[in-house]
Design a protein around this motif. Structure first.
Motif, PDB file in Angstrom:
ATOM      1  N   ILE A 278       0.838  -1.210   0.000  1.00 53.98           N
ATOM      2  CA  ILE A 278       0.000   0.000   0.000  1.00 53.98           C
ATOM      3  C   ILE A 278       0.879   1.269   0.000  1.00 53.98           C
ATOM      4  N   ALA A 279       2.082   1.185   0.597  1.00 52.55           N
ATOM      5  CA  ALA A 279       2.983   2.355   0.597  1.00 52.55           C
ATOM      6  C   ALA A 279       3.361   2.736  -0.832  1.00 52.55           C
ATOM      7  N   GLU A 280       3.528   1.725  -1.686  1.00 55.97           N
ATOM      8  CA  GLU A 280       3.898   1.981  -3.089  1.00 55.97           C
ATOM      9  C   GLU A 280       2.727   2.593  -3.862  1.00 55.97           C
ATOM     10  N   VAL A 281       1.520   2.376  -3.352  1.00 52.85           N
ATOM     11  CA  VAL A 281       0.330   2.990  -3.979  1.00 52.85           C
ATOM     12  C   VAL A 281       0.233   4.455  -3.546  1.00 52.85           C
ATOM     13  N   LEU A 282       0.473   4.687  -2.239  1.00 50.05           N
ATOM     14  CA  LEU A 282       0.309   6.050  -1.711  1.00 50.05           C
ATOM     15  C   LEU A 282       1.397   7.002  -2.206  1.00 50.05           C
ATOM     16  N   ALA A 283       2.658   6.514  -2.261  1.00 48.34           N
ATOM     17  CA  ALA A 283       3.781   7.425  -2.542  1.00 48.34           C
ATOM     18  C   ALA A 283       3.610   8.209  -3.853  1.00 48.34           C
ATOM     19  N   PRO A 284       3.333   7.553  -4.988  1.00 47.73           N
ATOM     20  CA  PRO A 284       3.194   8.343  -6.222  1.00 47.73           C
ATOM     21  C   PRO A 284       2.006   9.300  -6.193  1.00 47.73           C
ATOM     22  N   GLU A 285       0.936   8.897  -5.495  1.00 43.43           N
ATOM     23  CA  GLU A 285      -0.235   9.789  -5.377  1.00 43.43           C
ATOM     24  C   GLU A 285       0.147  11.050  -4.596  1.00 43.43           C
ATOM     25  N   ILE A 286       0.867  10.844  -3.487  1.00 43.65           N
ATOM     26  CA  ILE A 286       1.279  11.993  -2.661  1.00 43.65           C
ATOM     27  C   ILE A 286       2.186  12.909  -3.483  1.00 43.65           C
ATOM     28  N   GLU A 287       3.124  12.295  -4.206  1.00 43.77           N
ATOM     29  CA  GLU A 287       4.056  13.101  -5.019  1.00 43.77           C
ATOM     30  C   GLU A 287       3.293  13.895  -6.072  1.00 43.77           C
ATOM     31  N   LYS A 288       2.337  13.217  -6.725  1.00 42.46           N
ATOM     32  CA  LYS A 288       1.568  13.873  -7.796  1.00 42.46           C
ATOM     33  C   LYS A 288       0.750  15.052  -7.237  1.00 42.46           C
ATOM     34  N   LEU A 289       0.126  14.843  -6.085  1.00 39.71           N
ATOM     35  CA  LEU A 289      -0.796  15.864  -5.568  1.00 39.71           C
ATOM     36  C   LEU A 289      -0.096  16.984  -4.796  1.00 39.71           C
ATOM     37  N   THR A 290       1.123  16.738  -4.301  1.00 38.48           N
ATOM     38  CA  THR A 290       1.810  17.770  -3.510  1.00 38.48           C
ATOM     39  C   THR A 290       3.010  18.366  -4.238  1.00 38.48           C
ATOM     40  N   GLY A 291       3.548  17.641  -5.202  1.00 38.29           N
ATOM     41  CA  GLY A 291       4.783  18.095  -5.851  1.00 38.29           C
ATOM     42  C   GLY A 291       6.012  17.800  -5.001  1.00 38.29           C
ATOM     43  N   ILE A 292       5.829  17.127  -3.856  1.00 33.22           N
ATOM     44  CA  ILE A 292       6.980  16.796  -2.994  1.00 33.22           C
ATOM     45  C   ILE A 292       7.513  15.426  -3.421  1.00 33.22           C
ATOM     46  N   GLU A 293       8.815  15.347  -3.656  1.00 28.97           N
ATOM     47  CA  GLU A 293       9.398  14.060  -4.030  1.00 28.97           C
ATOM     48  C   GLU A 293       9.137  13.060  -2.896  1.00 28.97           C
ATOM     49  N   THR A 294       8.627  11.893  -3.237  1.00 33.91           N
ATOM     50  CA  THR A 294       8.161  10.948  -2.210  1.00 33.91           C
ATOM     51  C   THR A 294       8.726   9.556  -2.469  1.00 33.91           C
ATOM     52  N   ARG A 295       9.149   8.885  -1.407  1.00 35.47           N
ATOM     53  CA  ARG A 295       9.699   7.524  -1.516  1.00 35.47           C
ATOM     54  C   ARG A 295       8.931   6.584  -0.580  1.00 35.47           C
ATOM     55  N   ALA A 296       8.800   5.331  -1.015  1.00 32.45           N
ATOM     56  CA  ALA A 296       8.105   4.322  -0.189  1.00 32.45           C
ATOM     57  C   ALA A 296       9.095   3.265   0.295  1.00 32.45           C
ATOM     58  N   THR A 297       8.911   2.814   1.548  1.00 34.84           N
ATOM     59  CA  THR A 297       9.709   1.706   2.093  1.00 34.84           C
ATOM     60  C   THR A 297       8.757   0.725   2.755  1.00 34.84           C
ATOM     61  N   VAL A 298       8.871  -0.553   2.370  1.00 34.15           N
ATOM     62  CA  VAL A 298       8.044  -1.597   2.995  1.00 34.15           C
ATOM     63  C   VAL A 298       8.945  -2.419   3.914  1.00 34.15           C
ATOM     64  N   LEU A 299       8.686  -2.358   5.229  1.00 34.50           N
ATOM     65  CA  LEU A 299       9.588  -3.040   6.173  1.00 34.50           C
ATOM     66  C   LEU A 299       9.432  -4.557   6.139  1.00 34.50           C
ATOM     67  N   GLY A 300       8.221  -5.045   5.955  1.00 30.96           N
ATOM     68  CA  GLY A 300       7.993  -6.479   5.791  1.00 30.96           C
ATOM     69  C   GLY A 300       8.492  -7.344   6.929  1.00 30.96           C
ATOM     70  N   HIS A 301       9.066  -8.486   6.577  1.00 30.26           N
ATOM     71  CA  HIS A 301       9.385  -9.511   7.575  1.00 30.26           C
ATOM     72  C   HIS A 301      10.563  -9.165   8.463  1.00 30.26           C
ATOM     73  N   ILE A 302      11.268  -8.060   8.160  1.00 30.07           N
ATOM     74  CA  ILE A 302      12.319  -7.593   9.071  1.00 30.07           C
ATOM     75  C   ILE A 302      11.727  -7.412  10.469  1.00 30.07           C
ATOM     76  N   GLN A 303      10.442  -7.014  10.516  1.00 30.51           N
ATOM     77  CA  GLN A 303       9.782  -6.784  11.814  1.00 30.51           C
ATOM     78  C   GLN A 303       9.561  -8.076  12.600  1.00 30.51           C
ATOM     79  N   ARG A 304       9.609  -9.218  11.922  1.00 31.45           N
ATOM     80  CA  ARG A 304       9.350 -10.489  12.605  1.00 31.45           C
ATOM     81  C   ARG A 304      10.621 -11.232  12.963  1.00 31.45           C
ATOM     82  N   GLY A 305      11.764 -10.800  12.359  1.00 32.58           N
ATOM     83  CA  GLY A 305      12.987 -11.578  12.536  1.00 32.58           C
ATOM     84  C   GLY A 305      13.857 -11.044  13.661  1.00 32.58           C
ATOM     85  N   GLY A 306      14.856 -11.831  14.006  1.00 30.45           N
ATOM     86  CA  GLY A 306      15.900 -11.377  14.938  1.00 30.45           C
ATOM     87  C   GLY A 306      15.514 -11.486  16.387  1.00 30.45           C
TER      88      GLY A 306
END
Ligand code: F6P
Length: 342
Positions: A249-277
């Protein structure tokens, strides 16, 4: 007495600490023999057991993952599944009962088996913190710490470039990880499954933060839906329970935010890093205490019960208390955090 221990469902930091707690208390205080069950209910159905002694659990409380392995097997499915077959398998291996460590699916199966006469004790587990009946589940604190550390890092690189950073965390049905990690790292917007927002609402908060000279941080749960979306975003097919594999969903939001605000926007998905270690100290203590209490419950033959955290005490509760409705983020907790948005 001889007891089998299993871990089932998605893994979670602290599982090994529970196993160690059970083995130490049960063997030292009660002289109970333990066996490990490989890969959750799969091992029960297939009779896949191995001896578990102090030796196997030494130094385990700080180790991530599960030494028992895990799976999403349903114990009522397949030719060797079902309470009658399982009862015969356990009897054949002289096993008197099972301690099942898992989330909602695992505890529901444990409850059904208990109803069918199998001796079961439950231990709740989920990084999402979505189980009712326990104030916190182990794994959640670790996931929040990992996510918060990642957000801190995203904020420094976001500041350097004056970018908007969108960080996606786990949370299929509930937004606890996003809420806590977002609050801990000073997020400018937090998007959780319980509170759908429109893209305009998100963009307005992003712009407000940017106008104050900040590099906006948006934290989003994988299960968040924009207003108008029927279900959570998924483009990776189904999991073993036929549930959509979430993430993206972050990859869906980022381009929309960039398009509507003109602010360069990047998405990061943390995923399974949160479950490991390695689990956090809080989770090691909670998991160990739950393990000790599960051993006590076996000794007392409190079959059909699960252990849980109530305030600072470990208590025994019926499985039903944790099943059915989920532990969602209440509106007042979201509103409290929302005061700091923008
Ligand atoms: O239920 C815990 C969880 O971490 C969810 O937040 C997530 O959707 C799911 O597990 C992912 O599990 P897996 O990719 O291991 O099937």
């Amino acid at each position: 007495m001889k007891i089998g221990i299993l871990t089932s469902g998605g893994d979670c930091p602290g599982l090994n600490a529970v196993i160690r707690g059970i083995v130490l208390k049960a063997s030292i205080a009660y002289d109970i023999e333990l066996v490990g069950i490989r890969d959750g209910w799969r091992g029960v159905v297939d009779g896949d057991f191995f001896p578990l002694t102090r030796h196997e659990v030494k130094g385990l409380s700080k180790v991530g993952g599960t030494i028992l392995g895990t799976s999403r097997t349903n114990p009522y499915e397949g030719p060797r599944g079902g309470a009658e077959n399982i009862s015969k398998t356990l009897y054949g291996h002289h096993i008197d009962g099972i301690i099942a460590i898992g989330g909602e699916g695992t505890l529901a199966a444990a409850n059904r088996l208990a109803g069918d006469g199998i001796n079961v004790i439950g231990v709740p587990k989920t990084i999402d913190n979505d189980l009712r009946g326990t104030d916190y589940s182990f794994g959640f604190d670790t996931a929040v710490n990992i996510a918060s550390e990642a957000m801190d890092r995203l904020r420094t690189t976001g500041d350097s470039h004056q970018r908007c950073m969108v960080a996606e965390v786990m949370g299929r049905h509930v937004g606890w990880i996003a809420l806590h990690a977002g609050m801990a790292s000073g997020a400018h917007v937090i998007c959780i499954p319980e509170v759908p927002l429109s893209i305009d609402e998100i963009v307005s908060l992003v712009s407000k933060a940017h106008d104050r000279g900040r590099a906006p941080l948006v934290v989003v749960s994988e299960g968040f839906t924009l207003k108008g979306m029927d279900e959570a975003y998924s483009d990776k097919g189904l999991d073993a329970f036929n549930r959509p594999r979430l993430g993206g969903i972050a990859e869906v939001l980022a381009p929309e935010i960039e398009k509507l605000t003109g602010i360069e926007t990047r998405a990061t998905v943390l995923g399974h890093i949160q479950r490991g270690g390695s689990p956090s100290a809080f989770d090691r203590v909670l998991a160990t205490r739950l393990g000790l209490a599960a051993a006590d419950a076996v000794h007392d033959q409190a079959w059909g019960k699960m252990v849980a955290l109530h305030n600072t005490d470990i208590v025994r509760i019926p499985f039903e208390d944790a099943l059915g409705e989920l532990n969602s983020v209440p509106q007042y907790r979201y509103d409290e955090a929302a005061v700091l948005f923008g």
